[in-house]
Design a protein around this motif. Structure first.
Motif, PDB file in Angstrom:
ATOM      1  N   VAL A  48       0.842  -1.200   0.000  1.00 42.01           N
ATOM      2  CA  VAL A  48       0.000   0.000   0.000  1.00 42.01           C
ATOM      3  C   VAL A  48       0.872   1.243   0.000  1.00 42.01           C
ATOM      4  O   VAL A  48       0.648   2.188  -0.777  1.00 42.01           O
ATOM      5  CB  VAL A  48      -0.937   0.003   1.226  1.00 42.01           C
ATOM      6  CG1 VAL A  48      -1.637   1.356   1.354  1.00 42.01           C
ATOM      7  CG2 VAL A  48      -1.967  -1.105   1.108  1.00 42.01           C
ATOM      8  N   TYR A  49       1.865   1.252   0.869  1.00 41.14           N
ATOM      9  CA  TYR A  49       2.782   2.394   0.944  1.00 41.14           C
ATOM     10  C   TYR A  49       3.495   2.621  -0.386  1.00 41.14           C
ATOM     11  O   TYR A  49       3.562   3.754  -0.885  1.00 41.14           O
ATOM     12  CB  TYR A  49       3.796   2.155   2.064  1.00 41.14           C
ATOM     13  CG  TYR A  49       4.869   3.211   2.174  1.00 41.14           C
ATOM     14  CD1 TYR A  49       4.604   4.421   2.801  1.00 41.14           C
ATOM     15  CD2 TYR A  49       6.136   3.000   1.646  1.00 41.14           C
ATOM     16  CE1 TYR A  49       5.590   5.390   2.904  1.00 41.14           C
ATOM     17  CE2 TYR A  49       7.124   3.962   1.740  1.00 41.14           C
ATOM     18  CZ  TYR A  49       6.842   5.160   2.369  1.00 41.14           C
ATOM     19  OH  TYR A  49       7.817   6.121   2.460  1.00 41.14           O
ATOM     20  N   GLU A  50       4.000   1.555  -0.981  1.00 38.19           N
ATOM     21  CA  GLU A  50       4.714   1.664  -2.246  1.00 38.19           C
ATOM     22  C   GLU A  50       3.781   2.122  -3.365  1.00 38.19           C
ATOM     23  O   GLU A  50       4.167   2.916  -4.234  1.00 38.19           O
ATOM     24  CB  GLU A  50       5.343   0.319  -2.618  1.00 38.19           C
ATOM     25  CG  GLU A  50       6.410  -0.164  -1.652  1.00 38.19           C
ATOM     26  CD  GLU A  50       7.695   0.638  -1.754  1.00 38.19           C
ATOM     27  OE1 GLU A  50       7.841   1.412  -2.721  1.00 38.19           O
ATOM     28  OE2 GLU A  50       8.562   0.489  -0.864  1.00 38.19           O
ATOM     29  N   ALA A  51       2.535   1.616  -3.364  1.00 39.08           N
ATOM     30  CA  ALA A  51       1.576   2.001  -4.401  1.00 39.08           C
ATOM     31  C   ALA A  51       1.224   3.483  -4.307  1.00 39.08           C
ATOM     32  O   ALA A  51       1.116   4.179  -5.328  1.00 39.08           O
ATOM     33  CB  ALA A  51       0.315   1.153  -4.292  1.00 39.08           C
ATOM     34  N   VAL A  52       1.029   3.971  -3.086  1.00 40.07           N
ATOM     35  CA  VAL A  52       0.727   5.391  -2.904  1.00 40.07           C
ATOM     36  C   VAL A  52       1.906   6.244  -3.356  1.00 40.07           C
ATOM     37  O   VAL A  52       1.725   7.266  -4.035  1.00 40.07           O
ATOM     38  CB  VAL A  52       0.376   5.676  -1.428  1.00 40.07           C
ATOM     39  CG1 VAL A  52       0.264   7.183  -1.184  1.00 40.07           C
ATOM     40  CG2 VAL A  52      -0.919   4.983  -1.050  1.00 40.07           C
ATOM     41  N   GLN A  53       3.112   5.822  -2.996  1.00 41.57           N
ATOM     42  CA  GLN A  53       4.298   6.569  -3.398  1.00 41.57           C
ATOM     43  C   GLN A  53       4.449   6.608  -4.913  1.00 41.57           C
ATOM     44  O   GLN A  53       4.921   7.590  -5.483  1.00 41.57           O
ATOM     45  CB  GLN A  53       5.548   5.945  -2.769  1.00 41.57           C
ATOM     46  CG  GLN A  53       5.636   6.089  -1.260  1.00 41.57           C
ATOM     47  CD  GLN A  53       5.791   7.536  -0.827  1.00 41.57           C
ATOM     48  OE1 GLN A  53       6.639   8.260  -1.318  1.00 41.57           O
ATOM     49  NE2 GLN A  53       4.941   7.957   0.106  1.00 41.57           N
ATOM     50  N   ALA A  54       4.033   5.520  -5.578  1.00 35.73           N
ATOM     51  CA  ALA A  54       4.158   5.433  -7.034  1.00 35.73           C
ATOM     52  C   ALA A  54       2.948   6.007  -7.765  1.00 35.73           C
ATOM     53  O   ALA A  54       2.920   6.008  -9.002  1.00 35.73           O
ATOM     54  CB  ALA A  54       4.366   3.975  -7.449  1.00 35.73           C
ATOM     55  N   GLY A  55       1.943   6.480  -7.032  1.00 35.00           N
ATOM     56  CA  GLY A  55       0.755   7.036  -7.660  1.00 35.00           C
ATOM     57  C   GLY A  55      -0.184   5.994  -8.236  1.00 35.00           C
ATOM     58  O   GLY A  55      -1.044   6.323  -9.053  1.00 35.00           O
ATOM     59  N   GLN A  56      -0.058   4.734  -7.795  1.00 42.45           N
ATOM     60  CA  GLN A  56      -0.917   3.653  -8.286  1.00 42.45           C
ATOM     61  C   GLN A  56      -2.145   3.547  -7.372  1.00 42.45           C
ATOM     62  O   GLN A  56      -2.265   2.654  -6.548  1.00 42.45           O
ATOM     63  CB  GLN A  56      -0.138   2.340  -8.319  1.00 42.45           C
ATOM     64  CG  GLN A  56       1.068   2.373  -9.244  1.00 42.45           C
ATOM     65  CD  GLN A  56       1.900   1.111  -9.154  1.00 42.45           C
ATOM     66  OE1 GLN A  56       1.796   0.343  -8.198  1.00 42.45           O
ATOM     67  NE2 GLN A  56       2.746   0.902 -10.143  1.00 42.45           N
ATOM     68  N   ASP A  57      -3.061   4.464  -7.556  1.00 40.74           N
ATOM     69  CA  ASP A  57      -4.224   4.536  -6.669  1.00 40.74           C
ATOM     70  C   ASP A  57      -5.116   3.305  -6.770  1.00 40.74           C
ATOM     71  O   ASP A  57      -5.717   2.895  -5.775  1.00 40.74           O
ATOM     72  CB  ASP A  57      -5.039   5.792  -6.989  1.00 40.74           C
ATOM     73  CG  ASP A  57      -4.288   7.071  -6.665  1.00 40.74           C
ATOM     74  OD1 ASP A  57      -3.334   6.999  -5.870  1.00 40.74           O
ATOM     75  OD2 ASP A  57      -4.651   8.128  -7.203  1.00 40.74           O
ATOM     76  N   ASP A  58      -5.237   2.709  -7.962  1.00 44.44           N
ATOM     77  CA  ASP A  58      -6.101   1.540  -8.108  1.00 44.44           C
ATOM     78  C   ASP A  58      -5.584   0.367  -7.289  1.00 44.44           C
ATOM     79  O   ASP A  58      -6.349  -0.337  -6.623  1.00 44.44           O
ATOM     80  CB  ASP A  58      -6.223   1.147  -9.575  1.00 44.44           C
ATOM     81  CG  ASP A  58      -4.877   0.953 -10.252  1.00 44.44           C
ATOM     82  OD1 ASP A  58      -3.859   1.406  -9.682  1.00 44.44           O
ATOM     83  OD2 ASP A  58      -4.827   0.351 -11.344  1.00 44.44           O
ATOM     84  N   VAL A  59      -4.268   0.159  -7.316  1.00 44.45           N
ATOM     85  CA  VAL A  59      -3.666  -0.916  -6.522  1.00 44.45           C
ATOM     86  C   VAL A  59      -3.810  -0.621  -5.032  1.00 44.45           C
ATOM     87  O   VAL A  59      -4.173  -1.503  -4.237  1.00 44.45           O
ATOM     88  CB  VAL A  59      -2.182  -1.105  -6.886  1.00 44.45           C
ATOM     89  CG1 VAL A  59      -1.537  -2.160  -5.995  1.00 44.45           C
ATOM     90  CG2 VAL A  59      -2.043  -1.499  -8.345  1.00 44.45           C
ATOM     91  N   ALA A  60      -3.547   0.624  -4.635  1.00 43.78           N
ATOM     92  CA  ALA A  60      -3.656   1.007  -3.225  1.00 43.78           C
ATOM     93  C   ALA A  60      -5.085   0.820  -2.726  1.00 43.78           C
ATOM     94  O   ALA A  60      -5.304   0.298  -1.622  1.00 43.78           O
ATOM     95  CB  ALA A  60      -3.210   2.456  -3.040  1.00 43.78           C
TER      96      ALA A  60
END
Length: 223
Positions: free
Chosen positions: A182-194
């Protein structure tokens, strides 16, 4: 989206192993502290409960120092057996176990202390051995409290972040658990994954809390 499922599977593995370890260790230590009185018992209880209130990153640092190649445990394992714990799945399990342990240990001790000693004494009078008293009297009366703690420990291990990140890092498919993903997805802007990972984690936590509520003594007594 594809990256969410490896993180979920890895988190389930880590949480399952950590919960099993907490079940064995937490139940054993909880029973020992509930049954026997000895000098330093309160200090041991305090130290074992410390991970519940200590910041996860601080706890992770302690584990990193202890389990690293220069640490007492990590150095010995590396020099003797060539075993590496840092940045491995085993390291993630250890971190989750330490963090979740108090949530299993404290309810287990409370459950054992709530068992009526007269029932245990009556079993002994009937000639049942100490092992038999535990398996046939004590454990059946305490199992609800123990199971409630186990469920809480599983949820805590599933959502563990700080200590796991310090000890195991964030290696996709190897040590990247749900919360780290979740942290990595938010940092990468991958909102769908987060969003998917947050939804999965939230559903599991709600289900666990509902199950714990069903096992609460008050709920049982009103049936």
């Amino acid at each position: 989206m594809d990256g969410a499922w490896p993180a979920l599977w890895l988190s389930l593995q880590v949480a399952t192993w950590a919960t099993l370890l907490c079940l064995v260790l937490g139940t054993g230590v909880g029973y020992a502290l509930a049954r026997w009185r000895f000098p330093g018992r309160d200090l041991i209880d305090t130290l074992l409960t410390l991970p519940m209130v200590m910041p996860p990153t601080v706890l992770g640092y302690y584990l990193l120092v202890l389990l690293g190649r220069k640490g007492w445990v990590g150095g010995w394992l590396h020099d003797t057996f060539g075993i590496h714990l840092i940045f491995t799945l085993t390291g993630a399990v250890i971190a989750a176990t330490v963090v979740a342990f108090p949530l299993v240990f404290k309810p287990a001790r409370a459950a054992f202390e709530a068992v009526d000693p007269q029932l245990q004494d009556a079993a002994r009078v009937l000639g049942i051995s100490e092992a038999g008293v535990f398996w046939r009297v004590t454990l059946p009366l305490a199992w609800r409290g123990i199971l409630a703690g186990v469920l809480l420990g599983f949820a805590r291990a599933l959502g563990e972040f700080g200590a796991t990140l310090m000890v195991a890092g964030s290696i996709p498919g190897k040590t990247q658990t749900l919360s780290i993903a979740v942290y990595e997805a938010v940092q990468a802007g991958q909102d769908d994954v987060a969003n998917l990972l947050v939804l999965i984690t939230s559903v599991v936590c709600v289900a666990v809390l509902l199950a714990v509520g069903k096992l609460a003594p008050g709920r049982v007594a009103t049936r």
